[in-house]
Design a protein around this motif. Structure first.
Motif, PDB file in Angstrom:
ATOM      1  N   GLU A 230       6.409 -32.043   0.170  1.00 49.56           N
ATOM      2  CA  GLU A 230       7.480 -32.624   0.970  1.00 49.56           C
ATOM      3  C   GLU A 230       8.848 -32.486   0.294  1.00 49.56           C
ATOM      4  OE1 GLU A 230       5.824 -36.040  -1.547  1.00 49.56           O
ATOM      5  OE2 GLU A 230       5.138 -34.193  -0.587  1.00 49.56           O
ATOM      6  N   LEU A 231       8.853 -32.113  -1.001  1.00 49.65           N
ATOM      7  CA  LEU A 231      10.110 -31.979  -1.736  1.00 49.65           C
ATOM      8  C   LEU A 231      10.460 -30.525  -2.054  1.00 49.65           C
ATOM      9  CD1 LEU A 231       9.700 -34.975  -4.239  1.00 49.65           C
ATOM     10  CD2 LEU A 231      10.990 -34.918  -2.103  1.00 49.65           C
ATOM     11  N   HIS A 269      13.271 -44.082  -3.229  1.00 50.51           N
ATOM     12  CA  HIS A 269      12.256 -44.021  -2.159  1.00 50.51           C
ATOM     13  C   HIS A 269      12.854 -43.315  -0.951  1.00 50.51           C
ATOM     14  CE1 HIS A 269       8.909 -44.953   0.396  1.00 50.51           C
ATOM     15  NE2 HIS A 269       9.651 -45.665   1.215  1.00 50.51           N
ATOM     16  N   LEU A 270      12.350 -42.116  -0.651  1.00 49.56           N
ATOM     17  CA  LEU A 270      12.859 -41.301   0.446  1.00 49.56           C
ATOM     18  C   LEU A 270      12.085 -41.634   1.716  1.00 49.56           C
ATOM     19  CD1 LEU A 270      13.299 -39.737  -2.357  1.00 49.56           C
ATOM     20  CD2 LEU A 270      13.679 -37.723  -0.950  1.00 49.56           C
ATOM     21  N   LEU A 273      11.160 -39.058   4.527  1.00 48.76           N
ATOM     22  CA  LEU A 273      10.125 -38.056   4.304  1.00 48.76           C
ATOM     23  C   LEU A 273       8.717 -38.625   4.384  1.00 48.76           C
ATOM     24  CD1 LEU A 273      11.547 -35.820   1.414  1.00 48.76           C
ATOM     25  CD2 LEU A 273      11.531 -35.382   3.870  1.00 48.76           C
ATOM     26  N   THR A 274       8.586 -39.920   4.541  1.00 51.38           N
ATOM     27  CA  THR A 274       7.253 -40.518   4.601  1.00 51.38           C
ATOM     28  C   THR A 274       6.573 -40.178   5.921  1.00 51.38           C
ATOM     29  OG1 THR A 274       8.100 -42.589   5.533  1.00 51.38           O
ATOM     30  CG2 THR A 274       7.969 -42.437   3.136  1.00 51.38           C
ATOM     31  N   THR A 315       7.679 -40.950  -1.928  1.00 51.38           N
ATOM     32  CA  THR A 315       7.796 -40.366  -0.588  1.00 51.38           C
ATOM     33  C   THR A 315       6.676 -40.828   0.335  1.00 51.38           C
ATOM     34  OG1 THR A 315       6.611 -38.394  -1.349  1.00 51.38           O
ATOM     35  CG2 THR A 315       9.024 -38.308  -1.388  1.00 51.38           C
TER      36      THR A 315
END
Length: 743
Positions: A230-231, A269-270, A273-274, A315
């Protein structure tokens, strides 16, 4: 407590470590017991024992905390070895030492009063004074004021009745005296200002903390990002830009003294993107999906890492729970005491809602640590839950009751919030943006819009542009959208290829949407002229569906107000694209001009590193023990009725600074600036503090969450705190870097 983190083959080594530490601890106690007679001051003895112990543990901790934290197996292998195990253990020991020290400190603080008078006659004993006057008792404890802490008085009264209801209150030094209440409510739950006697002690403790050391390589961070699907987009961006990041980090380290900064534990905490968010941004990021927020996150992550802080990335909600497990695992109903498990939490609006769910009732105790990435801004009247409800301001992102400066924006469009910004990517002139172009620039027009849907109702405008330039696009071709054949679509390009195209392009053409994105600044930095779309009337939540749910009444005068106001001609031409003659005249002049690449300092990696470092070191929404920016930057201005502080400060080429409202919101301070009040009244509204010149009545703010640069009133003149700023770095005042840390 630590079982889930340890391998079995390290248990014997850990036992040995515990025995060694216990033996050393025992020697310390015996040594100081025999060296100091019984009549010696107990506080001095306590300080000597605890200080030496903390120095010993911190020395070990600093040696073992040079890894990025995380719950991942392959990418976070350090968690399985003895070195990281020791670091976790030592961190717990530090917490226990801090708890012990604070408990003794509270006992001494309250004992200063209790030893002079009996409990029944002690004026600071809340138990003996059920009808307490909080202001008077606070003064006895050394506080001159509880202004700026609206819940302090109510919490003290609550503690007076309920301090025996939880065992943890007594464990944290609460003994029934008002001083012990304030000590607890200032240091554990952040509801009251800190006692002066404790400020010095905590400052001394902070000086002993491990120091942040500047990092001059991104390799470690890139390795972490590579292991997380995801990153990947963030990793690719930082790989392209790493040479410039490192060069600018070294330049900033030469410019300012960065050696004496405490190393902070920072969770990022992104939420966007979760998987729980449902946005699927990671899946669509290479298909023309929104990138503005990811650009911000990318550059924030790089800044925190290079500035040498302890970085934790999350994430998913499960990952967030993992990091906060120590906080939520507190069984006695009170927040954990001692050295904070976290110093800062960077988060977005989606993640904030997830955090509230994870923390539950404990959220209140940690909200002062929050820094919320918020692209378009949150104005005080939406942030204040009760006021927003009273005014019927509907917004799914409002009513958070944070200090407005805790919201971090993409552009400096509202001074009530903080300007986080981002870094404009550069590819071909990383050391000097004014180098001569090596790529021939032709009469090409690259249109700003990655979705073909943005183009479909702009054909008549594009027909005019076509007269002056070849039209190119970089959009995701949607089957149901039919566009003219003269459009040369390159599809979604990589960053390198996009910047290569910009280098050969004359004009970057806006379509009116998306609003306030990073792409126009990238185009300008590559030597393009940006054709910016004027909005008349301005767009806001009053007339535009896109802004309906946004927690702001801010009005956009164009597609990109920052480019319009802070850059302008010759790099930016703002036109009404519905007026064909205006469009033709602008294009005719644009095609005759040649401009050099231009990039404001605040959008370089050095500018962002400088700004983030200042925020990390100086912004304090927990203790609030000092005003930042410094008071030397304050310039008091009186607005006319119906005029906001944003307007009056801008008129003087200054910026409204909400941090100074606390200082101005007092009658004595107003007199210093030549404002004399025949009468005084306290209210809670957006236009306060204010002055009525007809009857010389002063109105002061009674709710600090409603301090607002944006508010105005048709009958009252606002008293406005303005400040200067560094050219090209509007978030920073001219005196902000004159403190000891930066000399």
């Amino acid at each position: 407590m630590f079982g889930s983190l340890f391998r079995r083959n390290t248990s014997q080594k850990l036992s040995a470590l515990l025995l060694i530490f216990g033996f050393i601890w025992g020697l310390l106690l015996l040594r100081y017991t025999f060296q100091h007679p019984k009549h010696q001051n107990s506080a001095e003895l306590r300080e000597q024992i605890l200080e030496l112990s903390k120095r010993y543990v911190r020395a070990l901790a600093e040696e073992n905390q040079n890894a990025i934290d995380g719950p991942h197996g392959a990418s976070m292998a350090g968690y399985a070895d003895l070195k990281r195990t020791i670091a976790v253990l030592l961190d717990d020991i530090l917490q226990r030492l801090g708890k012990l020290e604070n408990k003794v400190e509270y006992m001494i603080t309250s004992g200063l009063t209790n030893n002079t008078n009996s409990t029944n006659s002690n004026p600071a004993s809340a138990a003996a004074n059920k009808q307490m006057n909080v202001q008077e008792f606070s003064a006895l404890c050394g506080l001159t004021s509880i202004d700026g802490f609206p819940h302090c008085e109510g919490k003290i009264k609550w503690m007076n009745d309920m301090w025996k209801s939880e065992a943890c209150y007594a464990n944290n030094g609460v003994n029934g005296s008002v001083c012990s209440f304030i000590a607890y409510l200032s240091e554990v739950e952040n509801f009251c200002p800190m006692l002066p006697v404790r400020i010095k002690q905590i400052a001394a403790d902070d000086a002993l903390k491990p120091k942040a050391k500047v990092v001059t390589s991104l390799d470690g961070l890139l390795e972490i990002l590579a292991a997380r699907e995801e990153l990947v987009w963030i990793k690719l961006r930082l790989e392209r830009m790493k040479e410039k990041w490192i060069t600018d980090m070294k330049a900033l380290a030469k410019k300012w003294n960065l050696e004496n900064r405490p190393k902070k534990k920072i969770l990022l905490h992104l939420g966007l993107l979760t998987k729980e968010s449902g946005f699927k941004i990671a899946e669509n990021v290479f298909k023309g999906g929104p990138l503005g927020e990811l650009v911000q996150w990318s550059d924030l992550i790089a800044s925190v890492y290079l500035l040498g802080h302890n970085l934790m990335l999350s994430t998913s909600v499960d990952e967030l729970k993992w990091y906060l497990s120590n906080l939520t695992g507190n069984k006695d109903g009170c927040p954990i005491r001692g050295p904070k498990l976290l110093d800062l939490i960077y988060i977005d609006i989606v993640g904030l809602k997830q955090l509230r769910t994870v923390l539950g009732a404990s959220f209140t105790h940690y909200q002062c640590l929050l820094r919320v990435l918020d692209s378009f801004g949150t104005e005080p009247e939406f942030n204040h839950a009760e006021y927003a409800k009273k005014k019927n301001h509907g917004s799914p992102w409002g009513k958070l009751n944070l200090i407005p400066k805790q919201f971090y924006n993409m552009f400096p469009h509202t001074p009530d919030n903080s300007f986080l910004g981002f870094v404009v990517e550069q590819h071909f002139n990383s050391n000097n943006i004014t180098l001569p172009n090596k790529i021939p620039r032709t009469n090409k027009a690259l249109v700003y819009g990655k979705l073909a849907d943005y183009w479909k109702d702009k054909i008549s405008f594009l027909d005019i542009v076509r007269k002056y330039a070849e039209i190119h696009g970089t959009f995701h071709n949607e089957r149901n959208v039919v566009l003219p054949e003269y459009i040369n679509n390159h599809g979604i390009l990589s960053g390198h290829d996009l910047h290569l195209l910009l280098r050969g392009t004359k004009v970057f053409v806006g379509l009116g949407f998306p609003y306030e994105g990073p792409a126009p600044l990238e185009a300008i930095a590559n030597g393009c002229i940006f054709l910016n779309v004027n909005f008349n009337p301005p767009k806001s939540r009053k007339n535009t569906n896109f802004f309906q749910g946004k927690p702001t009444f801010r009005e956009l005068s164009s597609q990109h107000p920052y480019a319009e106001v802070y850059i302008g001609k010759p790099h930016v031409w703002t036109v009404n694209i519905d007026n064909p003659s205006d469009v033709e005249e602008a294009l005719r002049q644009i095609m005759e001009q040649k401009v050099d690449p231009y990039l404001p300092y605040e959008f370089t990696s050095e500018g962002m590193l400088e700004r983030i470092n200042a925020f990390i070191e100086k912004q304090d929404f927990c203790r609030q023990k000092e005003i930042w920016p410094p008071m030397s930057a304050l310039a008091v201005k009186m607005a006319k009725p119906s005029q906001s502080c944003v307007e009056v400060c801008q008129r003087e080429q200054l910026i409204c600074e909400p941090a100074f409202f606390y200082h101005l919101n007092k009658e004595a301070e107003l007199k210093r600036y030549g404002i004399y009040c025949n009468s005084l009244k306290r209210e809670n509204d957006l236009y306060l503090p204010a002055f009525n010149s007809q009857n010389q009545m002063c109105l002061l703010q009674s709710d600090y969450l409603l301090f607002s640069c944006a508010g105005s009133h048709e009958h009252y003149s606002r008293i406005c705190p303005c400040r200067d700023y560094v050219k090209g770095q509007v978030a920073i005042c001219q005196d902000c870097f004159k403190s000891e840390e930066y000399n």
